[in-house]
Motif scaffolding. Structure first.
Motif, PDB file in Angstrom:
ATOM      1  N   ASN A 164      20.126   3.720 -31.134  1.00  0.00           N
ATOM      2  CA  ASN A 164      19.799   2.309 -31.374  1.00  0.00           C
ATOM      3  C   ASN A 164      18.513   1.865 -30.683  1.00  0.00           C
ATOM      4  O   ASN A 164      18.098   0.720 -30.806  1.00  0.00           O
ATOM      5  CB  ASN A 164      20.960   1.387 -30.974  1.00  0.00           C
ATOM      6  N   SER A 165      17.846   2.774 -29.969  1.00  0.00           N
ATOM      7  CA  SER A 165      16.685   2.369 -29.168  1.00  0.00           C
ATOM      8  C   SER A 165      15.733   3.552 -28.988  1.00  0.00           C
ATOM      9  O   SER A 165      16.133   4.706 -29.117  1.00  0.00           O
ATOM     10  CB  SER A 165      17.220   1.908 -27.794  1.00  0.00           C
ATOM     11  N   ILE A 171      13.426   6.646 -28.475  1.00  0.00           N
ATOM     12  CA  ILE A 171      13.218   7.929 -29.150  1.00  0.00           C
ATOM     13  C   ILE A 171      14.309   8.172 -30.208  1.00  0.00           C
ATOM     14  O   ILE A 171      14.018   8.660 -31.305  1.00  0.00           O
ATOM     15  CB  ILE A 171      13.202   9.077 -28.103  1.00  0.00           C
ATOM     16  N   ASP A 197      30.563   5.834 -26.167  1.00  0.00           N
ATOM     17  CA  ASP A 197      29.951   6.088 -24.861  1.00  0.00           C
ATOM     18  C   ASP A 197      30.068   7.587 -24.578  1.00  0.00           C
ATOM     19  O   ASP A 197      31.183   8.115 -24.481  1.00  0.00           O
ATOM     20  CB  ASP A 197      30.713   5.264 -23.809  1.00  0.00           C
ATOM     21  N   VAL A 198      28.936   8.278 -24.432  1.00  0.00           N
ATOM     22  CA  VAL A 198      28.990   9.741 -24.269  1.00  0.00           C
ATOM     23  C   VAL A 198      29.551  10.180 -22.915  1.00  0.00           C
ATOM     24  O   VAL A 198      29.838  11.359 -22.723  1.00  0.00           O
ATOM     25  CB  VAL A 198      27.621  10.434 -24.499  1.00  0.00           C
ATOM     26  N   ASN A 240      20.600  12.951 -27.619  1.00  0.00           N
ATOM     27  CA  ASN A 240      19.469  12.180 -27.105  1.00  0.00           C
ATOM     28  C   ASN A 240      19.872  11.150 -26.054  1.00  0.00           C
ATOM     29  O   ASN A 240      19.062  10.807 -25.187  1.00  0.00           O
ATOM     30  CB  ASN A 240      18.812  11.476 -28.302  1.00  0.00           C
ATOM     31  N   LEU A 251      17.636  16.481 -25.927  1.00  0.00           N
ATOM     32  CA  LEU A 251      16.479  15.750 -25.407  1.00  0.00           C
ATOM     33  C   LEU A 251      16.464  15.860 -23.882  1.00  0.00           C
ATOM     34  O   LEU A 251      17.278  15.234 -23.197  1.00  0.00           O
ATOM     35  CB  LEU A 251      16.569  14.283 -25.856  1.00  0.00           C
ATOM     36  N   TYR A 311      17.920  12.753 -11.681  1.00  0.00           N
ATOM     37  CA  TYR A 311      17.516  12.724 -13.095  1.00  0.00           C
ATOM     38  C   TYR A 311      16.952  14.085 -13.498  1.00  0.00           C
ATOM     39  O   TYR A 311      17.347  14.672 -14.506  1.00  0.00           O
ATOM     40  CB  TYR A 311      16.471  11.630 -13.312  1.00  0.00           C
ATOM     41  N   VAL A 354       7.088   8.471 -22.285  1.00  0.00           N
ATOM     42  CA  VAL A 354       7.090   7.914 -23.640  1.00  0.00           C
ATOM     43  C   VAL A 354       7.389   6.420 -23.517  1.00  0.00           C
ATOM     44  O   VAL A 354       8.287   6.029 -22.747  1.00  0.00           O
ATOM     45  CB  VAL A 354       8.183   8.599 -24.509  1.00  0.00           C
ATOM     46  N   THR A 385       9.165   3.539 -24.089  1.00  0.00           N
ATOM     47  CA  THR A 385      10.457   3.082 -24.627  1.00  0.00           C
ATOM     48  C   THR A 385      11.060   2.089 -23.637  1.00  0.00           C
ATOM     49  O   THR A 385      10.581   1.969 -22.494  1.00  0.00           O
ATOM     50  CB  THR A 385      11.463   4.256 -24.774  1.00  0.00           C
ATOM     51  N   LYS A 414      15.028  -0.592 -17.884  1.00  0.00           N
ATOM     52  CA  LYS A 414      16.453  -0.625 -17.539  1.00  0.00           C
ATOM     53  C   LYS A 414      16.713  -0.103 -16.122  1.00  0.00           C
ATOM     54  O   LYS A 414      17.849   0.049 -15.710  1.00  0.00           O
ATOM     55  CB  LYS A 414      17.244   0.227 -18.547  1.00  0.00           C
TER      56      LYS A 414
END
Ligand code: NAD
Length: 251
Positions: A15-16, A18, A58-59, A85, A133, A148, A181, A183, A188
Motif C-alpha cells: 500500500n506504500s 516500493i 500483519d506479517v 517487501n 526486499l 535493521y 529510496v 519513500t 515513520k
C-alpha cells in the motif's frame, strides 16, 4: 502478450512506497496483483487506486499470514510471484537497543519474511519467483542501524539457502538490496523534519549518482526478476543503489 500475463502476484506491504510502485509495475506488465498491509483504510484505498485486490495482514502475526494465504487461495488458487517487501526501519544506537524494538524489527523484517514464504509455499506454482526486499544496509556499518542491518543480512543468508532448497521445484529466490529510496519509511522513524532533511542530504551526498532511488527504479528490477526473462537467476542479490555500495575512498 505482456510479460506477466496470467501470472498471479502477491506484494506484501503493497500500500506504500516500493511495494505500491511494484504492484503498479507488475499490473502494467499483465499480472493479477494482490497487495497486503497492516492498516485496512490504507490497504483499501491503495487497492482501489491500483485496481488490484487488497487484503489486510500483519506479517509479524503468523496466524494472519495463514488467513492471508487462505484468502488468496480462495480467490486465485495458485501464486506465481511473491514479493516479500513489508518492512520497517527503526534506527537506534548500540547501547540504546530495547528488547521490544529488537523483537518488533526482527519480527517484521526477518521472521515476517520467513513465515510469509513458509506459508505461501503450498500455494506457489512450480517455477514461481520469490523476491525478498533486503537493503545495502546488510553490508554497511551505518550508525544506528545495527538491528535493521542484521535483519536484512539474515534475510540475504536465508535467500541463498531457500534458493538451493526450492530449486527442485524450479522456484527461484532472489534478494534485492536498494540503497536510499524516497519513500514514507523515513518519516515513520519518529525523527524531526530538520533531522530527516539533514540525514537525507548527507546520504544523498554519499551516493555516486547523487540522488535517492525512486520506488519505480526498484519496481522495474523486481518485475524483471519476477519474469521469465530471469529464468536462470536464483540465489542472487542485486544492489540497486546509485553506486553507494562501491564505498569509494574518494568521491
Ligand atoms: P514504506 O513505509 O513506504 O512501505 C512499507 C510497507 O510495509 C507498507 O506498505 C507497510 O504497511 C508495510 N508493513 C510494515 N510493517 C508491516 C507488517 N507488520 N505487516 C504488513 N505490512 C507491513 O517503506 P518502503 O521504503 O517502501 O519499504 C519497503 C521495503 O524496502 C522494506 O522492507 C524496507 O526495509 C526496504 N528498503 C527501503 C529502503 C528505502 O530507502 N526506502 C532502502 C532499502 C530497503
Amino acid at each position: 502478450m505482456s510479460l506477466l500475463t496470467n501470472k498471479v502476484a502477491v506484494v506484501t506491504g503493497g500500500n506504500s512506497g516500493i511495494g505500491y510502485a511494484t504492484a503498479q509495475e507488475l499490473k502494467n506488465k499483465g499480472a493479477k496483483v494482490v497487495i497486503t498491509g497492516r492498516d485496512s483504510d490504507r490497504v483499501e484505498s491503495a487497492a482501489r487506486e491500483l485496481g488490484v485486490t487488497g487484503i489486510v495482514a500483519d506479517v509479524s502475526d503468523v496466524s494472519a499470514i495463514d488467513s492471508l494465504v487462505a484468502k488468496v487461495a480462495a480467490q486465485y488458487d495458485k501464486v506465481d510471484i511473491l514479493f516479500v517487501n513489508a518492512g520497517i526501519f527503526q534506527p537506534a544506537p548500540v547501547g540504546q537497543i530495547s528488547e521490544a524494538m529488537f523483537d518488533h524489527q526482527m519480527g517484521i523484517n526477518f521472521k515476517g519474511a520467513v513465515f510469509t514464504i513458509e506459508k505461501f509455499l503450498p500455494i506457489l506454482n512450480d517455477g514461481a519467483s520469490i523476491i525478498n526486499l533486503s537493503s545495502v544496509n546488510a553490508y554497511t556499518g551505518m550508525p544506528n542501524t545495527a538491528v535493521y542491518a542484521a535483519s536484512k543480512a539474515a534475510l540475504n543468508s536465508y535467500t541463498r539457502t531457500a534458493a538451493t532448497e526450492l530449486a527442485p521445484r524450479k522456484i527461484r529466490v532472489n534478494a534485492v538490496n536498494p540503497g536510499p529510496v524516497a519513500t514514507p519509511i523515513f518519516g515513520k522513524t519518529g525523527m524531526e523534519e530538520a533531522q530527516l532533511n539533514g540525514f537525507a542530504e548527507a546520504m544523498q551526498n554519499r551516493v555516486p549518482l547523487k540522488r535517492f532511488g525512486t520506488p519505480e527504479d526498484i519496481a522495474k528490477l523486481v518485475a524483471f526478476l519476477a519474469s521469465d526473462d530471469a529464468l536462470f537467476i536464483t540465489g542472487g542479490e542485486y544492489n540497486i543503489d546509485g553506486g553507494i555500495n562501491i564505498n569509494p575512498l574518494l568521491a
